[in-house]
Design a protein around this motif. Structure first.
Motif, PDB file in Angstrom:
ATOM      1  N   ALA A  51       0.476  -0.752   0.033  1.00 43.88           N
ATOM      2  CA  ALA A  51       0.496  -0.650  -0.193  1.00 43.88           C
ATOM      3  C   ALA A  51       1.003   1.075  -0.249  1.00 43.88           C
ATOM      4  O   ALA A  51       0.738   2.116  -0.424  1.00 43.88           O
ATOM      5  N   ALA A  52       2.385   1.737   1.035  1.00 44.24           N
ATOM      6  CA  ALA A  52       3.010   2.422   0.746  1.00 44.24           C
ATOM      7  C   ALA A  52       3.833   2.952  -0.505  1.00 44.24           C
ATOM      8  O   ALA A  52       3.638   3.759  -0.892  1.00 44.24           O
ATOM      9  N   LEU A  53       4.277   1.299  -1.571  1.00 44.95           N
ATOM     10  CA  LEU A  53       4.272   1.160  -2.318  1.00 44.95           C
ATOM     11  C   LEU A  53       3.078   2.366  -3.797  1.00 44.95           C
ATOM     12  O   LEU A  53       3.527   3.022  -5.109  1.00 44.95           O
ATOM     13  N   ASN A  54       2.297   2.163  -3.468  1.00 47.63           N
ATOM     14  CA  ASN A  54       1.063   1.972  -4.305  1.00 47.63           C
ATOM     15  C   ASN A  54       0.301   3.735  -4.180  1.00 47.63           C
ATOM     16  O   ASN A  54       0.312   3.889  -4.982  1.00 47.63           O
ATOM     17  N   ALA A  55       1.023   3.666  -3.168  1.00 49.14           N
ATOM     18  CA  ALA A  55       0.493   5.520  -2.690  1.00 49.14           C
ATOM     19  C   ALA A  55       1.475   6.290  -3.378  1.00 49.14           C
ATOM     20  O   ALA A  55       1.294   7.486  -3.729  1.00 49.14           O
ATOM     21  N   VAL A  56       2.405   6.281  -3.373  1.00 49.21           N
ATOM     22  CA  VAL A  56       3.803   6.845  -4.067  1.00 49.21           C
ATOM     23  C   VAL A  56       3.785   6.503  -5.342  1.00 49.21           C
ATOM     24  O   VAL A  56       4.122   7.908  -5.808  1.00 49.21           O
ATOM     25  N   MET A  64       2.733  -0.008  16.443  1.00 51.25           N
ATOM     26  CA  MET A  64       2.948   0.246  15.202  1.00 51.25           C
ATOM     27  C   MET A  64       4.277  -0.135  15.301  1.00 51.25           C
ATOM     28  O   MET A  64       5.050  -1.399  15.968  1.00 51.25           O
ATOM     29  N   LYS A  65       4.214  -0.903  13.867  1.00 54.83           N
ATOM     30  CA  LYS A  65       5.561  -0.797  13.151  1.00 54.83           C
ATOM     31  C   LYS A  65       6.731  -1.191  13.119  1.00 54.83           C
ATOM     32  O   LYS A  65       6.639  -0.175  12.870  1.00 54.83           O
ATOM     33  N   PRO A  66       8.008  -1.788  14.082  1.00 57.40           N
ATOM     34  CA  PRO A  66       9.548  -1.022  14.144  1.00 57.40           C
ATOM     35  C   PRO A  66       9.445  -0.555  13.257  1.00 57.40           C
ATOM     36  O   PRO A  66      11.194   0.344  12.769  1.00 57.40           O
ATOM     37  N   TRP A  67       9.166  -0.790  11.507  1.00 60.32           N
ATOM     38  CA  TRP A  67       9.826   0.156  10.533  1.00 60.32           C
ATOM     39  C   TRP A  67       9.084   1.357  10.107  1.00 60.32           C
ATOM     40  O   TRP A  67       9.613   2.012   8.899  1.00 60.32           O
ATOM     41  N   GLU A  68       8.177   1.379  10.632  1.00 60.27           N
ATOM     42  CA  GLU A  68       6.517   2.216  10.168  1.00 60.27           C
ATOM     43  C   GLU A  68       7.987   3.677   9.880  1.00 60.27           C
ATOM     44  O   GLU A  68       6.792   4.252   9.194  1.00 60.27           O
ATOM     45  N   ASP A  69       8.731   4.188  11.174  1.00 59.92           N
ATOM     46  CA  ASP A  69       9.517   5.118  10.826  1.00 59.92           C
ATOM     47  C   ASP A  69      10.421   5.738   9.309  1.00 59.92           C
ATOM     48  O   ASP A  69      10.801   6.733   8.927  1.00 59.92           O
ATOM     49  N   LYS A  70       9.912   4.767   9.294  1.00 62.75           N
ATOM     50  CA  LYS A  70      11.029   4.254   7.494  1.00 62.75           C
ATOM     51  C   LYS A  70      10.362   4.563   6.350  1.00 62.75           C
ATOM     52  O   LYS A  70      11.002   4.420   4.705  1.00 62.75           O
ATOM     53  N   VAL A  71       9.312   4.598   6.603  1.00 62.15           N
ATOM     54  CA  VAL A  71       8.181   4.719   5.448  1.00 62.15           C
ATOM     55  C   VAL A  71       8.211   5.776   5.166  1.00 62.15           C
ATOM     56  O   VAL A  71       7.246   6.587   5.619  1.00 62.15           O
ATOM     57  N   ARG A  72       8.470   6.917   3.906  1.00 63.73           N
ATOM     58  CA  ARG A  72       7.836   7.721   3.156  1.00 63.73           C
ATOM     59  C   ARG A  72       6.169   7.994   2.991  1.00 63.73           C
ATOM     60  O   ARG A  72       5.526   7.392   2.446  1.00 63.73           O
ATOM     61  N   ARG A  73       5.623   8.898   3.485  1.00 65.06           N
ATOM     62  CA  ARG A  73       4.377   8.994   3.232  1.00 65.06           C
ATOM     63  C   ARG A  73       3.983  10.294   2.406  1.00 65.06           C
ATOM     64  O   ARG A  73       4.427  11.337   3.180  1.00 65.06           O
ATOM     65  N   VAL A  74       2.423   9.539   1.537  1.00 66.14           N
ATOM     66  CA  VAL A  74       2.036  10.738   0.842  1.00 66.14           C
ATOM     67  C   VAL A  74       0.534  10.452   0.164  1.00 66.14           C
ATOM     68  O   VAL A  74       0.013   9.622   0.546  1.00 66.14           O
ATOM     69  N   THR A  75       0.030  11.747   0.532  1.00 64.26           N
ATOM     70  CA  THR A  75      -2.096  11.512  -0.230  1.00 64.26           C
ATOM     71  C   THR A  75      -1.528  11.856  -1.867  1.00 64.26           C
ATOM     72  O   THR A  75      -0.550  12.606  -2.328  1.00 64.26           O
ATOM     73  N   PRO A  76      -1.526  10.479  -2.935  1.00 63.19           N
ATOM     74  CA  PRO A  76      -1.083  10.175  -3.599  1.00 63.19           C
ATOM     75  C   PRO A  76      -3.120  11.713  -4.570  1.00 63.19           C
ATOM     76  O   PRO A  76      -3.761  11.662  -4.465  1.00 63.19           O
ATOM     77  N   TYR A  77      -2.115  11.280  -5.788  1.00 60.07           N
ATOM     78  CA  TYR A  77      -3.375  11.772  -7.023  1.00 60.07           C
ATOM     79  C   TYR A  77      -4.317  10.890  -6.742  1.00 60.07           C
ATOM     80  O   TYR A  77      -4.545   9.983  -6.969  1.00 60.07           O
ATOM     81  N   THR A  78      -5.881  11.378  -7.438  1.00 63.97           N
ATOM     82  CA  THR A  78      -6.549  10.472  -7.452  1.00 63.97           C
ATOM     83  C   THR A  78      -7.356  10.976  -8.516  1.00 63.97           C
ATOM     84  O   THR A  78      -7.452  11.647  -9.416  1.00 63.97           O
ATOM     85  N   PRO A  79      -7.045   9.342  -9.856  1.00 69.99           N
ATOM     86  CA  PRO A  79      -7.372   9.884 -11.226  1.00 69.99           C
ATOM     87  C   PRO A  79      -8.810   9.509 -11.426  1.00 69.99           C
ATOM     88  O   PRO A  79      -9.010   9.117 -10.315  1.00 69.99           O
ATOM     89  N   GLY A  80      -9.111  10.244 -12.211  1.00 68.61           N
ATOM     90  CA  GLY A  80     -10.680   9.820 -13.019  1.00 68.61           C
ATOM     91  C   GLY A  80     -10.810   8.164 -13.618  1.00 68.61           C
ATOM     92  O   GLY A  80     -10.084   7.439 -13.584  1.00 68.61           O
ATOM     93  N   GLU A  81     -12.634   7.461 -12.618  1.00 69.98           N
ATOM     94  CA  GLU A  81     -12.265   6.217 -12.942  1.00 69.98           C
ATOM     95  C   GLU A  81     -12.274   5.615 -13.889  1.00 69.98           C
ATOM     96  O   GLU A  81     -12.238   6.183 -15.287  1.00 69.98           O
ATOM     97  N   GLN A  82     -11.862   4.754 -14.185  1.00 73.24           N
ATOM     98  CA  GLN A  82     -11.840   3.632 -14.910  1.00 73.24           C
ATOM     99  C   GLN A  82     -12.670   2.498 -15.220  1.00 73.24           C
ATOM    100  O   GLN A  82     -12.451   0.855 -15.121  1.00 73.24           O
ATOM    101  N   PRO A  83     -14.202   2.636 -15.173  1.00 71.64           N
ATOM    102  CA  PRO A  83     -15.278   1.691 -15.370  1.00 71.64           C
ATOM    103  C   PRO A  83     -14.691   0.681 -16.331  1.00 71.64           C
ATOM    104  O   PRO A  83     -14.215   0.888 -17.293  1.00 71.64           O
ATOM    105  N   LYS A  84     -15.525  -0.372 -15.618  1.00 73.32           N
ATOM    106  CA  LYS A  84     -15.010  -1.576 -17.101  1.00 73.32           C
ATOM    107  C   LYS A  84     -16.147  -2.028 -17.153  1.00 73.32           C
ATOM    108  O   LYS A  84     -15.928  -3.114 -18.400  1.00 73.32           O
TER     109      LYS A  84
END
Lengths: 356, 356
Positions: free
Chosen positions: A230-235, B1-21
């Motif tokens: 999920a973290a990879l997908n966010a990036v 909290m996982k011991p590695w969680e502070d290693k993760v870059r946190r971002v808020t991704p772009y939301t693309p328009g839907e691609q309905p199937k």
């Protein structure tokens, strides 16, 4: 100096192996598969719904993620897909190695893109020196670090470590992300995939470019626990929503679904490799026990650069790295039996010329 | 909290328009072209040399770079190609906006990926507020900054500025890179390409996803002076040597070479847009003078979200942005005449329902 020059990020890029445009060469320099893509995949190409090309592809690449998950008996939430494993690894460096400020650890002799990514994202790193047998030493990875990455089998050395070795590294690195780069794993090494449930900080990266004969499609993938994915997908969705194009997605699904073809061609490459090892040994070459689709070989008497130049004259292209400790080695991709026979003939000619 | 969680870059991704199937919808939400790709391109797909798929593609994408350069009468050294203009823009942010520490400037109402890229690469930014007519004000870009980017025509507003406006911005920004994002320029705006020889800090970005009917191929490109293009290529080769896959390169060349088809389909989209403007105006919608393949419209009386939901019920998908200042607008892509007629019928039904 231009007034805007200080605004430019300066980097030293990776140097890929040549992709010569001449067709009549024996190309043993970029570890491509000598066998064509799965026939079911190429058939699908002919039938592709071309009207779909005007549309954006599925940003979540669900079909391909699903097909890969099915192949490995995983949940879709455990699989991330990118534009070749280089794209996947670049995103891994950015997502998991760029936050802590601590150095990421990798071997000194390894995939030369690791330090390029570290430099691109300004990530400190330490190269851990392989021993004289070109083996990775687990203890080198016990110290505090910002992440660990190494290929298994390693490249360009070609040799593999057992799962117990990887578990040892994981046991000493529970607070960082550990990445096993398995670009060549299908040619005889043991995958760390069986460890992802036990170690939630483990990512296993693989590619379609070698064992699945589709370097031209650009498909790589990471497998690990769903929080990492999920973290990879966010990036990824913060970089480019639509990295995978429509032909790649469709052909990728067919490629991974054709398990029989994959197993057959992989077995052929392995058989050719083992045979080539015997031939090279007889010619006085030394090399580790390659579990990949290449052999990293040095000759006891002859200079690698000279051999490289001689082979090039004969239209056989192998790879030479002008780097410390390995400048006398050649990385020779495994082609067809015929291509390797031509290589052996050329190497014999080289020897004759040197001794005459 | 996982011991590695502070290693993760946190971002808020772009939301693309839907691609309905589902296929049976009228899809007016992601500004795709209603016309299929060039017939010469799709013919080429059927004839593709599938054995090439086992090989890595040309890392320098020379054929496609050359075809684009020919189309615009440029030198190959002035063209950079990426996986859609999103990939090109992401690399531009990393290459040209991430070094100075000064804020990059872009409009408040614009492509919503700009602030996602800025956040991903930790680049400070300032959103410059459009005036009440949703126009960009050149003076807002006179202050010291770390780079300037805006689309022309702007999205989602759809309106364009003249070249004199862009020159004004360039004259006030000689010490940073100025990027004009021309994703929609072929539908009626004036390209800044004619200015790249005069301003060596100007990059013009375009895409195959709209006017060239091949969003599914993922091809975008930047044009500018060769030093800027070389810097972009260095970053690209530090990220992923092989971003463009073989089918994309081959079909991309055919697509750009088919100038007649491009001109014909673009003219059709423009004609449909102008006709749709009249229809929407008659129904009480207001909008700027779109020079794109979409219309960004609000109704004088009705709520955009309600219209959006009604259209969705009728299997017509448009785009709604739940964002300040524009939450009462709908971005409606230009489809075929038949699709736009169906839209108008649905909008009339909506009005009848509201008034009954």
């Amino acid at each position: 100096m231009k007034p805007w020059e200080d605004k430019v990020r300066r980097v030293t890029p990776y140097t890929p192996g040549e992709q010569p445009k001449i067709k009549k060469i024996i190309k043993l320099n970029t570890n491509e598969n000598p066998y064509p893509p799965s026939p079911t995949a190429t058939k699908k190409l002919r039938e592709l719904d071309t009207d779909m090309l005007r549309r954006y592809p599925d940003p979540n690449v669900s079909d391909l993620v699903g097909a890969i998950a099915d192949f490995y008996k995983l949940d879709k939430s455990q699989v991330f897909v990118g534009v070749g494993s280089d794209d996947v690894l670049a995103m891994i460096f950015l997502t998991f190695f760029s936050e802590s400020g601590k150095p990421v650890f990798f071997p000194d002799i390894t995939y030369t893109f690791y330090d390029v990514w570290a430099n691109l994202f300004k990530i400190p790193f330490e190269r851990k020196v392989l021993n004289d047998n070109f083996e990775i030493c687990a203890e080198d990875y016990y110290e505090t670090n910002g992440g660990v990455i190494f290929p298994n089998p390693n490249a360009p050395t070609g040799t593999a470590v057992p799962l117990s070795f990887i578990e040892d590294v994981l046991e000493h690195n529970k607070d960082v992300i550990v990445v096993i780069d398995e670009a060549y794993v299908d040619f005889g090494a043991e995958s760390a995939l069986s460890l992802i449930d036990k170690y939630d900080n483990l990512l296993v990266v693989q590619t379609f470019s070698k064992s699945r004969s589709t370097a031209g499609l650009r498909i790589g993938y990471a497998m690990g626990n769903q929080e990492l994915i999920a973290a990879l997908n966010a990036v990824k969705h913060s970089y480019n929503s639509y990295t995978m194009n429509y032909p790649s997605i469709v052909l990728g699904v067919e490629t991974i679904n054709d398990r029989a073809y994959f197993e057959e061609t992989t077995a052929k490459v392995i058989a050719t490799r083992e045979n080539t090892k015997k031939e090279l040994e007889a010619l006085g070459y030394t090399f580790g026990d390659s579990k990949t689709n290449f052999i990293f070989a040095a000759h006891e008497e002859f200079d690698a650069k000279e051999i490289f130049a001689f082979l090039r004259e004969k239209a056989i292209i192998v790879r030479h790295f002008n780097a410390p400790r390995i400048s006398n080695y050649l990385r020779i991709s495994i082609g067809t039996d015929e291509e390797m026979a031509a290589l052996v003939v050329a190497l014999k000619e080289f020897e004759q010329q040197k001794r005459s």
